[in-house]
Write a protein that holds these residues in place. Structure first.
Motif, PDB file in Angstrom:
ATOM      1  N   ARG A 564      39.042  41.976  18.566  1.00 38.30           N
ATOM      2  CA  ARG A 564      40.011  40.915  18.467  1.00 38.30           C
ATOM      3  C   ARG A 564      39.927  39.804  19.344  1.00 38.30           C
ATOM      4  NH1 ARG A 564      44.484  45.077  20.144  1.00 38.30           N
ATOM      5  NH2 ARG A 564      42.983  46.360  18.892  1.00 38.30           N
ATOM      6  N   ASP A 565      39.121  39.717  20.433  1.00 32.65           N
ATOM      7  CA  ASP A 565      39.015  38.520  21.231  1.00 32.65           C
ATOM      8  C   ASP A 565      37.787  37.728  20.876  1.00 32.65           C
ATOM      9  OD1 ASP A 565      36.994  40.021  22.173  1.00 32.65           O
ATOM     10  OD2 ASP A 565      37.574  39.954  24.211  1.00 32.65           O
ATOM     11  N   GLY A 566      37.290  38.056  19.500  1.00 30.20           N
ATOM     12  CA  GLY A 566      36.119  37.521  19.161  1.00 30.20           C
ATOM     13  C   GLY A 566      34.590  37.763  19.518  1.00 30.20           C
ATOM     14  N   ALA A 567      34.619  38.825  20.378  1.00 23.17           N
ATOM     15  CA  ALA A 567      33.337  39.273  21.121  1.00 23.17           C
ATOM     16  C   ALA A 567      32.551  40.220  19.850  1.00 23.17           C
ATOM     17  CB  ALA A 567      33.667  40.018  22.158  1.00 23.17           C
ATOM     18  N   ASP A 568      31.556  40.124  19.679  1.00 28.74           N
ATOM     19  CA  ASP A 568      30.463  41.125  18.933  1.00 28.74           C
ATOM     20  C   ASP A 568      30.314  42.348  19.745  1.00 28.74           C
ATOM     21  OD1 ASP A 568      30.378  39.666  16.611  1.00 28.74           O
ATOM     22  OD2 ASP A 568      28.702  38.456  17.243  1.00 28.74           O
ATOM     23  N   VAL A 569      30.794  43.487  19.281  1.00 32.68           N
ATOM     24  CA  VAL A 569      30.507  44.798  19.862  1.00 32.68           C
ATOM     25  C   VAL A 569      29.582  45.754  19.373  1.00 32.68           C
ATOM     26  CG1 VAL A 569      31.685  46.959  20.783  1.00 32.68           C
ATOM     27  CG2 VAL A 569      32.907  44.720  20.894  1.00 32.68           C
ATOM     28  N   TYR A 570      28.677  46.020  19.928  1.00 33.09           N
ATOM     29  CA  TYR A 570      27.394  46.733  19.185  1.00 33.09           C
ATOM     30  C   TYR A 570      27.578  48.435  18.953  1.00 33.09           C
ATOM     31  CZ  TYR A 570      24.464  43.045  19.101  1.00 33.09           C
ATOM     32  OH  TYR A 570      23.618  41.696  18.615  1.00 33.09           O
ATOM     33  N   ALA A 571      27.614  49.025  17.853  1.00 28.41           N
ATOM     34  CA  ALA A 571      27.846  50.522  17.819  1.00 28.41           C
ATOM     35  C   ALA A 571      26.780  51.065  17.073  1.00 28.41           C
ATOM     36  CB  ALA A 571      29.287  50.514  17.127  1.00 28.41           C
ATOM     37  N   GLY A 646      40.804  50.665  30.410  1.00 28.52           N
ATOM     38  CA  GLY A 646      41.589  51.297  29.275  1.00 28.52           C
ATOM     39  C   GLY A 646      42.123  49.961  28.726  1.00 28.52           C
ATOM     40  N   GLY A 647      41.632  48.581  29.008  1.00 29.21           N
ATOM     41  CA  GLY A 647      41.997  47.614  28.424  1.00 29.21           C
ATOM     42  C   GLY A 647      41.207  47.385  27.218  1.00 29.21           C
ATOM     43  N   LYS A 648      40.216  46.400  27.372  1.00 26.88           N
ATOM     44  CA  LYS A 648      39.045  45.690  26.205  1.00 26.88           C
ATOM     45  C   LYS A 648      38.356  47.148  26.110  1.00 26.88           C
ATOM     46  CE  LYS A 648      39.057  40.919  27.566  1.00 26.88           C
ATOM     47  NZ  LYS A 648      38.209  39.809  27.915  1.00 26.88           N
ATOM     48  N   ASP A 649      37.831  47.963  26.940  1.00 26.11           N
ATOM     49  CA  ASP A 649      37.160  49.147  26.450  1.00 26.11           C
ATOM     50  C   ASP A 649      38.028  50.147  25.370  1.00 26.11           C
ATOM     51  OD1 ASP A 649      38.999  49.625  28.684  1.00 26.11           O
ATOM     52  OD2 ASP A 649      37.357  50.706  29.701  1.00 26.11           O
ATOM     53  N   LEU A 650      39.272  50.066  25.476  1.00 26.81           N
ATOM     54  CA  LEU A 650      39.871  50.929  24.806  1.00 26.81           C
ATOM     55  C   LEU A 650      40.129  50.191  23.364  1.00 26.81           C
ATOM     56  CD1 LEU A 650      41.585  53.272  23.682  1.00 26.81           C
ATOM     57  CD2 LEU A 650      43.443  52.409  25.080  1.00 26.81           C
ATOM     58  N   THR A 651      40.583  48.790  23.386  1.00 25.69           N
ATOM     59  CA  THR A 651      40.843  48.066  22.276  1.00 25.69           C
ATOM     60  C   THR A 651      39.548  47.789  21.502  1.00 25.69           C
ATOM     61  OG1 THR A 651      40.551  45.898  23.451  1.00 25.69           O
ATOM     62  CG2 THR A 651      42.607  46.822  23.274  1.00 25.69           C
ATOM     63  N   ASP A 652      38.311  47.983  22.049  1.00 29.56           N
ATOM     64  CA  ASP A 652      37.065  47.976  21.424  1.00 29.56           C
ATOM     65  C   ASP A 652      37.007  49.080  20.446  1.00 29.56           C
ATOM     66  OD1 ASP A 652      36.246  45.836  22.236  1.00 29.56           O
ATOM     67  OD2 ASP A 652      35.042  46.479  23.627  1.00 29.56           O
ATOM     68  N   HIS A 653      37.541  50.412  20.790  1.00 33.77           N
ATOM     69  CA  HIS A 653      37.569  51.530  19.921  1.00 33.77           C
ATOM     70  C   HIS A 653      38.642  51.602  18.911  1.00 33.77           C
ATOM     71  CE1 HIS A 653      35.207  52.948  23.436  1.00 33.77           C
ATOM     72  NE2 HIS A 653      34.433  53.635  22.449  1.00 33.77           N
ATOM     73  N   VAL A 654      39.694  51.032  19.203  1.00 29.54           N
ATOM     74  CA  VAL A 654      40.728  50.670  18.458  1.00 29.54           C
ATOM     75  C   VAL A 654      40.270  49.757  17.279  1.00 29.54           C
ATOM     76  CG1 VAL A 654      43.333  49.894  17.684  1.00 29.54           C
ATOM     77  CG2 VAL A 654      42.593  51.309  19.906  1.00 29.54           C
ATOM     78  N   ASP A 655      39.708  48.578  17.566  1.00 32.02           N
ATOM     79  CA  ASP A 655      39.101  47.967  16.448  1.00 32.02           C
ATOM     80  C   ASP A 655      37.971  48.517  15.756  1.00 32.02           C
ATOM     81  OD1 ASP A 655      40.610  45.843  17.468  1.00 32.02           O
ATOM     82  OD2 ASP A 655      39.358  44.855  18.764  1.00 32.02           O
ATOM     83  N   GLY A 656      37.206  49.418  16.329  1.00 28.08           N
ATOM     84  CA  GLY A 656      36.187  50.057  15.496  1.00 28.08           C
ATOM     85  C   GLY A 656      36.952  51.067  14.687  1.00 28.08           C
ATOM     86  N   ALA A 657      38.149  51.765  15.045  1.00 31.24           N
ATOM     87  CA  ALA A 657      38.913  52.542  14.023  1.00 31.24           C
ATOM     88  C   ALA A 657      39.184  51.646  13.039  1.00 31.24           C
ATOM     89  CB  ALA A 657      39.718  53.501  15.004  1.00 31.24           C
ATOM     90  N   LYS A 658      39.817  50.548  13.288  1.00 31.51           N
ATOM     91  CA  LYS A 658      40.253  49.803  12.043  1.00 31.51           C
ATOM     92  C   LYS A 658      39.326  49.223  10.945  1.00 31.51           C
ATOM     93  CE  LYS A 658      42.736  45.409  11.289  1.00 31.51           C
ATOM     94  NZ  LYS A 658      41.799  44.867  10.113  1.00 31.51           N
TER      95      LYS A 658
END
Length: 819
Positions: A564-571, A646-658
């Motif tokens: 959501r903040d524009g960062a690319d998160v690898y998975a 529990g901030g960006k580390d959690l929202t990364d997972h919420v964004d992954g769920a989306k």
């Protein structure tokens, strides 16, 4: 100082005799469909045991490694040749003749000194002759070459000794003693000073005895002129004792342990004695910490000094988060008031010194100094004559200093001198990624030898000191390759090319590479190749069993999630062969926080990798995210959780769920989450604060309240709880337990000495008081933080599978329930 980079550094003392056929596990039945019972068995019995602890003989003719192809209870030492002779087990008699620990080489790489079983040995690499330096009941450690290689230095019982190979003479160089000097000095208490003066004034016999005592001290000092000065440490201890290259100075680090530091106790209930036994573990974050200072003993002047750091740039700077609290606590002061013009009192932060690191000619030295809060790392030159330090480089981070080659302590830091005795080298995250730098101590000129959006993960100089050998993730964040680079910089030349990860151990003659290599679907194996770009890697071991190989393990897709903040998160993404519309999904959360798992090599979470394969068999889509805080992606990702776990580390997972819902056809009502340790913490935060995203979660060995975790890890990220209480409340699941809606499974070992069982008990009580009934706690009486027993692994993952099958497989409109 030249320290070997591997654990087995072995001379060619014995011939490669008695070649035997390479051990292979006996054939077994095909694995078939996956079950928890199958994949959670003892991995050595059915998966195989990968080679570890790779090292070369000093003549570069043999490769030693630990291995377990026989399915024994523990690994054994094996040996093979670069030509590919079948590996054979090293006999106990051979092992007794081999140096089994790392050591230090002299400047010409003609000799090596090492410790073995608490004694010191000197190996002549030209003759393969080993000399025993010590043979005592005491333990000798930290062997090194001293006085230009003329002497061997080592420590025993907290003191420095040297041994002369030419004469066999042993000399004690320091005399550190605990406590205070007997009869030392005058009393400092005013009442005691008065009484002493009164006694001396009234009684002749007391005056005479006092004079006699002082005369005896003077006489003893004169007779002991050639002995080292007795240095009394009081309550402190001493470590890192070094003799300067010219022998005129001894440097050491004084350690002051905190008084009355309360240690948490973990009770062990299932014991051999039948009685409950207490395990003493650790303090909690914010407890008083060890204090350090560097001492110098001037041998010629028979005087000791303590090194000062008060002039270090930024030492008196208040961290930004502390300024925030000050602003909140104090009303604004008019700019023209007298108070506004007063300069606030400075608060010097504590530091931890490392070194000194001496140039080859012995003329220059530098120290690495870290602030105790890890927000600064200084590199300073040290003038032994004046005891002055001069700033060479400062790396500052309002979060915390870390990254490959930087580390928290001396053993993890990569620093040294170049052959010109004028430039030093080190790694820094100055650009946001850990890269290699040189710095001229005479001019202050700094030069970056590497650059780019990748990390230099390991660095070493060649023996001729003309070439850098570097491990880096330059080609992709999820790959590790080996490179060489001219000492003055230039283009990186890639040597290894196989996709995945190549962990390289360079042969002593630097002509060959022993490579521990793996891919996402194949565990680590040992290969060998020429030290040339693109050379073919030849396999030396085969560790996996036919049963393991009979299953078509899925290679996860490496994808990126736009956060959501524009960062690319690898998975890592695992998808069922047959797509299911509105199907279920599970997100796995790796542990450790600062760790990488969305990569192209064999995961250390191999059980979870196999369980994810099982879930895919059952129709689940599985996502494994390198969330903010993970390693391998540079400073901004590493520190993305500062003051807000529990901030960006959690929202990364919420964004992954989306993303799973939007792109991969997953039902938004059928998403589960699981993970252990830090992964358990994220699972709890997800279930408590994002209850409409995650329907079920399994939190394993979870941190529930960061104020109860250890200092070394937590203080870097959240600061101290009494200085930054908001960060702890913001980051601790126990404060959010009221938000639980979905089904929660918690699993915890009762003898966990890392995340204490007390953590999950406190959360359980909180859930009880909140009248929550959709949770379950499974306890494991004999397990520590990392489970060992296959029965425990099996029980735990059967419960996790049941949780997901019960809560994610029903129709989306079915109510979320317990288990």
């Amino acid at each position: 100082m030249r320290v070997s980079s591997f654990a087995w550094v072995l001379p060619c003392l014995l011939p490669f005799a008695g070649v035997v056929a390479q051990s292979r596990p006996a054939p077994s039945a095909a694995l078939g469909a996956l079950t928890v019972e199958k994949i959670m068995r003892d991995p050595a019995q059915w998966l195989g045991s990968s080679p570890t602890n790779i090292g070369w003989s000093e003549d570069s003719k043999l490769i030693y490694f630990n291995w377990n192809p026989e399915k024994a209870r523990r690994d054994s030492l094996y040996v093979t040749t670069p030509a590919g002779r079948a590996p054979r087990k090293v006999s106990p008699a051979e092992q007794r003749a081999l140096p089994t620990t790392a050591g230090e080489y002299d400047r010409a790489y003609a000799r090596k000194v090492y410790e073995k079983n608490g004694d010191i040995f000197l190996l002549d690499l030209k003759t393969n002759r080993t000399r025993r330096v010590t043979n005592t009941a005491d333990r000798e450690t930290s062997p090194a070459f001293a006085l230009g290689g003329k002497l061997i230095s080592y420590t025993r019982a907290g003191n420095l000794y040297t041994w002369d190979p030419a004469t066999g003479e042993t000399v004690q160089r320091t005399d550190f003693r605990r406590g205070t000097r007997p009869g030392s000095g005058q009393p400092t208490d005013p009442a005691e000073k008065y009484l002493r003066a009164q006694q001396l004034a009234l009684f002749e016999v007391i005056r005479q005895k006092d004079q006699d005592a002082k005369a005896r001290v003077r006489t003893q000092k004169a007779l002991a002129r050639l002995s080292p000065k007795a240095i009394y440490l009081g309550p402190k201890t001493v470590e890192s004792i070094q003799l300067s290259p010219d022998g005129r100075l001894v440097t050491y680090r004084l350690v002051q342990e905190p008084a009355n530091d309360k240690t948490a106790i973990v009770p062990s209930f299932v014991t051999a004695s039948g009685f409950t036994e207490d395990i003493s573990t650790r303090t909690k974050v914010g407890a008083p910490q060890t204090a350090y200072e560097m001492g110098l003993y001037d041998v010629a002047r028979d005087t000791t000094f303590a090194l000062g750091y008060k002039d270090l740039q930024g030492l008196d700077e208040l961290p930004a988060y502390r300024k925030e609290y000050q602003l909140k606590a104090k009303p604004p002061v008019p700019a023209d008031s007298a108070k506004a013009k007063q300069k606030p009192a400075t608060e010097l932060r504590r530091v931890v010194p490392y070194g000194p690191f001496w140039s080859d000619d012995g003329q220059r030295a530098f120290l690495v100094v870290r602030s105790a809060d890890n927000k600064d790392r200084w590199i300073v030159s040290l003038d032994p004559a004046t005891r002055n330090i001069k700033l060479l480089d400062r790396q500052h981070d309002e979060a915390w200093i870390n990254g490959p080659g930087i580390g928290y302590d001396e053993s993890e830091a990569t620093v040294g001198w170049l052959p010109d005795n004028r430039r030093i080298w080190f790694q820094s995250e100055e650009t946001g990624y850990s890269h290699l730098y040189t710095l001229d101590v005479t001019t202050g000129q700094k030069k970056a030898l590497t650059s780019g959006k990748f990390e230099v993960q390991k660095t070493r100089l060649s023996r001729d000191r003309k070439t850098w050998y570097i491990s880096a993730n330059k080609t992709h964040p999820g790959e590790q390759q080996f490179y060489r680079l001219p000492v003055e910089g230039g283009a990186l030349t890639q040597i290894t090319t196989l996709p995945g990860a190549s962990e390289v151990t360079l042969s002593p003659d630097e002509k060959m590479l022993a490579v521990r290599y793996s891919t996402a679907t194949k565990p680590w194996e040992l290969y060998v190749m020429d030290n040339k770009p693109g050379a073919k890697a030849r396999p030396l071991t085969h560790s996996t069993t036919p049963e393991f190989e009979s299953y078509a393990w899925r290679e996860p897709e490496i994808i990126t999630i736009r956060a959501r903040d524009g960062a690319d998160v690898y998975a890592r993404l695992y998808r069922p062969t047959t797509a299911t519309t509105q199907g279920p999904a599970v997100i796995f959360v790796h542990g450790a926080g600062y760790l990488q798992n969305a990569h192209k090599w064999w995961s250390q979470y191999f059980r979870e990798y196999m369980f994810n394969n099982l879930l895919v068999e059952q129709g689940y889509t599985v996502l494994d995210i390198d969330y903010r805080g993970s390693s391998g992606y540079g400073r901004d990702v590493r520190t993305g959780i500062y003051r807000s776990m529990g901030g960006k580390d959690l929202t990364d997972h919420v964004d992954g769920a989306k993303l799973l819902v939007d792109k991969y056809g997953v039902s938004p009502q059928r998403i589960g989450i699981y993970g252990g340790s830090y992964g358990g913490f994220i699972t709890l935060m997800a279930m408590f604060t994002q209850p409409d995203v995650f329907r079920a979660g399994a939190a394993l060995r979870s941190v529930t309240d960061w104020a109860h975790y250890n200092h070394g890890y937590t203080d870097n990220i959240l600061n101290e709880p009494y200085n930054d209480s908001l960060a702890y409340v913001r980051s601790s699941p126990i404060y959010y337990a009221a938000g639980l809606k979905g089904a929660l499974l918690m699993c915890h070992g009762m003898v966990d000495t890392n995340v204490h069982f007390q953590d999950i008990v406190r959360l359980s009580q909180r859930l009880i008081e909140l009248h929550k009934d959709n949770w379950e706690l499974a306890v494991y009486p004999v397990e520590d933080h990392g489970f060992v027993e296959p029965s425990s692994w099996t029980d735990e993952y059967k419960r996790i599978l049941k949780l997901f099958e019960t809560n994610l497989k029903p129709a989306p409109d079915a109510p979320a329930g317990g288990q």
